[in-house]
Design an enzyme around this catalytic site. Sequence first.
Site, short mmCIF file in Angstrom:
data_model
loop_
_atom_site.label_atom_id
_atom_site.label_comp_id
_atom_site.label_asym_id
_atom_site.label_seq_id
_atom_site.Cartn_x
_atom_site.Cartn_y
_atom_site.Cartn_z
N GLU A 308 61.88 37.90 18.60
CA GLU A 308 63.17 38.32 19.17
C GLU A 308 63.48 37.47 20.40
O GLU A 308 63.93 37.97 21.41
CB GLU A 308 63.14 39.78 19.57
CG GLU A 308 62.91 40.72 18.39
CD GLU A 308 63.12 42.17 18.78
OE1 GLU A 308 64.06 42.77 18.25
OE2 GLU A 308 62.35 42.70 19.59
N GLU A 324 70.18 38.35 19.93
CA GLU A 324 70.33 39.79 20.07
C GLU A 324 71.43 40.15 21.07
O GLU A 324 71.54 39.52 22.12
CB GLU A 324 68.98 40.38 20.51
CG GLU A 324 68.98 41.89 20.57
CD GLU A 324 67.65 42.47 21.06
OE1 GLU A 324 66.61 41.80 20.90
OE2 GLU A 324 67.68 43.58 21.61
N CYS A 406 68.44 49.86 21.09
CA CYS A 406 68.69 49.35 22.44
C CYS A 406 70.10 48.82 22.62
O CYS A 406 70.70 48.97 23.69
CB CYS A 406 67.67 48.26 22.80
SG CYS A 406 67.52 46.99 21.54
#
Lengths: 641, 641
Positions: A308, A324, A406
């Site tokens: 990530e 992200e 998130c």
Amino acid sequence: MYANPIEPVALKNVTIDRGFWGARIDTNRRATLPIEYEQLKKTGRIEAWKLDWNEGKSYKPHRFWDSDSAKWIEAAAYSLTSHPDEHLEALVDEVIDLIEKAQQPDGYLNIFYTAVEPENRWANLRDWHELYCAGHLIEAAVAYYQVTGKRKLLDVMIRYAKYIDQIFGPNKGQKRGYPGHQEIELALVKLYRVTGQQRYLNLAKFFIDERGQQPPYFDLEARARGEDPVKDYWAGTHKYNQSHVPVREQTEVVGHAVRACYMYAGMADVAAETNDPTLVEALQRLWQNVTEKRMYITGGIGPTLRNEGFTFDYDLPNDMAYAETCAAIALVFWAHRMFHLDPDRRYIDVLERALYNGVLSGVSLDGTTFFYANPLAAFPEVNPYPGVPLDETRHYRRSEWFDCACCPPNLARLLANLGQYVYSTGKNAIYVHLYTAAKAQIDLNDQVIQIEQQTNYPWDETVRFAIQSEPPGQFTLALRLPGWCRQANIKVNGQAMSTMTEQGYARIDRTWQPGDQVELTLSMPLERIETHPRVRQNAGRFALQRGPVVYCLEEVDNGPNLAHVIIPRESEPAVTFDRNLLGGVSVITGQALRRDVQNWPNALYRPIESPKMTPFAFKAIPYCFWANRQPGEMQVWLREG
Amino acid sequence: MYANPIEPVALKNVTIDRGFWGARIDTNRRATLPIEYEQLKKTGRIEAWKLDWNEGKSYKPHRFWDSDSAKWIEAAAYSLTSHPDEHLEALVDEVIDLIEKAQQPDGYLNIFYTAVEPENRWANLRDWHELYCAGHLIEAAVAYYQVTGKRKLLDVMIRYAKYIDQIFGPNKGQKRGYPGHQEIELALVKLYRVTGQQRYLNLAKFFIDERGQQPPYFDLEARARGEDPVKDYWAGTHKYNQSHVPVREQTEVVGHAVRACYMYAGMADVAAETNDPTLVEALQRLWQNVTEKRMYITGGIGPTLRNEGFTFDYDLPNDMAYAETCAAIALVFWAHRMFHLDPDRRYIDVLERALYNGVLSGVSLDGTTFFYANPLAAFPEVNPYPGVPLDETRHYRRSEWFDCACCPPNLARLLANLGQYVYSTGKNAIYVHLYTAAKAQIDLNDQVIQIEQQTNYPWDETVRFAIQSEPPGQFTLALRLPGWCRQANIKVNGQAMSTMTEQGYARIDRTWQPGDQVELTLSMPLERIETHPRVRQNAGRFALQRGPVVYCLEEVDNGPNLAHVIIPRESEPAVTFDRNLLGGVSVITGQALRRDVQNWPNALYRPIESPKMTPFAFKAIPYCFWANRQPGEMQVWLREG
């Protein structure tokens, strides 16, 4: 409170209720916040605060569920600043009551490590997110206290922070640990600023200073768990959480992108409060690395799902871009702090790039669905986000929620707090960072200056400022001239004027009279942007950008097989405003060529033939609004021909 | 023994000791086999057969270590066929002695589930590879028995197979399970062929027929373990192991590529032995899908590491191509069997494509290092194989070994057994599949025909056959005219002749006299190959191919930034043989343009400028030999300009 003389104008002093961002903030308040609360409820995230989890429940808490409630509370707090809402405030208070009851007698507060695995408290800082959750709850507590004056959550978090401060530190009997997922550092600085208690700043500084020291704390605690710190570590490298070397020695952005940027933001806060040039130097190096070698044109960062996060210089894959949403948001947090350490437009240029592109793409136009990953090209069945099985979906689309949730509340808290990014004050100057219809009351030199921006930016080039300084006052209005803009014109009360430009800000230095008008025109031609040649993925390609807005082609407008669309060099695309499309956006139209892909044999390979190219009219829309109509291909980087 | 009238000419009847494959087989025997034995020893894989593992050991067996020994034994057996070697045979016998002692009283045989987790025997067929290991051991046993006549391992495996046959089956008290990693199906058919025992064929057929039936066995056993068959299944879909629907209903190649092709090979074997057209139809559909939509030009398959397997139609990423060596090998196994079900050159064309490209790239020229993944483009720090941490290596290079060491011994057994792919016999015909210097004694019509091929194929276009049929005999010599070849000429005893072509094989039907000579010339111009337009990754690109050999550019010959190399359409590259390069290869040289990538600002993005292009002489080498010199970039698909 900033040690640095330049500080942001607080959210409560800036109202954005019209224009581009006004619409987004409105949607955030009306659609996103209620939906997120429903998701928190539906998934057990709120009930979990009761700490009565058992195997019979329909849910099982994640290790970091606390942070989802926290970010939603923080978002709600910001939203309440400009839009008091008794119902919303009552919902927040209910959640805060549950949180208060969940606090343990010693001050500890965490759902998972109280209700599910109490034996594992502090057993794995590297992977288990306790300090991360604490950080988000502190941020929520500070925000809610600042808006409502209610202390309950703040007091809870002060108790927890004191407890954490006893557990962690350099003294005998304390753990020399630091968070595996950074976040608490910047939160502790917020707590320090709101309480004035030095211990929270010291603890933030301790976490930052201790990180990467030898022997690695994460290795010690892994061995204490009976694990091999290398072989049994799934990520395989301390770079994953930026603890490979002390932070002041770091030169490249590495590892998990959100961890990284939350840490850099925390470092910037500690640097500001402690006047630490060694931290600033490290941050400038890291900033240079990410913006010159590791950032998408959308402001997205962290190209791969494998960590990530970051891979290596000039590696920016498009259709598998992870990028992200939270990472772009974290870049905004970091950029904003960098400006206040080193007042230069380059930080806000990146902040603006991320906001208008890689952040905003994370939420649908109606505020109800979310992207976790933000690829720069989409094809049926290509899915850069691992939450969806590879072959279960034909199109990468926004989701209503995520197991690891998130991004949605992070978007909500950023949008609800967008007002704080518009202005800063310092040194007898008001800095204007963002151009957006907004009203502000700005404290400067013991006076309140009212500034109203009128603009249809980023679609229009012109921004008008009405400035009310009563009594007349001498100060500098410093207008950011964005890096993408090569021609800016400024008029004061209708008179063109030339200004000094410092660090990318045009400085209008005068004694302002009530009713003064400033008109800024930022020339906004359509640009074809190319990428550094070492970005192999974009060789022979360009992107369309106008002002801060990056464009893309979608299948719904342009048909399929976008890989075979070529925009000839001599094509002269035009910009028009389409008020009926996507809530009203500027679109780009022009002539393109499409390869005729019919009549292929039933074979993958054949001796090459001259491609037959058919002209057609292409249409490009702002990247941030892709995937709001019918599913299909999307492409930012276009082949030039 | 094949039910089908066409069958391969066995390895023992074909000697390849010169030419292209002769050199590779020689290296395999002299370098690879000894090195692999040393690795088996060094890593504990041989010692582990003693079943005395405990936490104090320096190693911990994997769940499928058995298969590594097995494939090495099988490779050694094939090697002994043409090169008797007492030392090697003694080493094999030692390992076999250990294996024999490891067999449990009930016939069970597995390192991990005897020495490490005996309680988990047969508890998780889906993930734990017991039947896979059994399959490889059966293959080894059959091969070693066929070469040496020694029955020890064969008898061990017969005992184990009988035990497995009791455990699994449709009857009451039996498990209706099937392997999570297919392999035993084709092995059981080999065991059936060597023993004549129908029960092994029946068991293979049971495993194939049962797969994908409802309710899924893997779900039942997951629940028996207390797991949720969906939520707790890391792969998330039964497609991963091709058990999503019954095999006869499968239409697309899905999931893990090696599992898939081992299964298809097993299905082909069962189809051949049971004359089952429903299996053949399914295989033809699957073949069409993989070769027309899911195969690299190298014969590599399975583009992603996420499932080590297939994604979706036309998805063929280059620098992140997984294209596991074992998957290309498995495709060879399957292709070979397909020909014998459906005698058509298209299967052997793919077999040849894989052999000369995506298989052979898996091993270094000196036979000592191995690729797991075989990307079609390489850039510093791009690493498609997950065994290496993302940021720990600058170049993707071959490794000496792997934790999961399936590929090296798979390469060894394929190369050592290459002789069996050259010829088949059937219906009064000898089929010539592969062109390679080789001597063969072929049983046909109760007569032994000697055929010697002389050729420097794939570098030269001409293949000469010396055919000794004593006494003279009438039969058809069927020469494969490869799909890539658009002009083939045949001379018999110096006389040009035209032939009938059936299913891609030119049939020379005559009464052969001792000393007859056939000369086949396969026109082998250099071709620029393009990809189906739906393969987005190759839009605007072509590959250089000559005969079966795919070429690539390497940095060592062409400098860096290969993404900015353009081969103009009017460029006319030439082929020359370089006897000093890479053991002697044909190289391609020509004129190209390289974008000048100097003088970029310190920025990732800028308004586009006209690129300055500099001409240079490029050199392309066979893809299979890349990464044998100094590390650097590599690219198969080249930009046309």
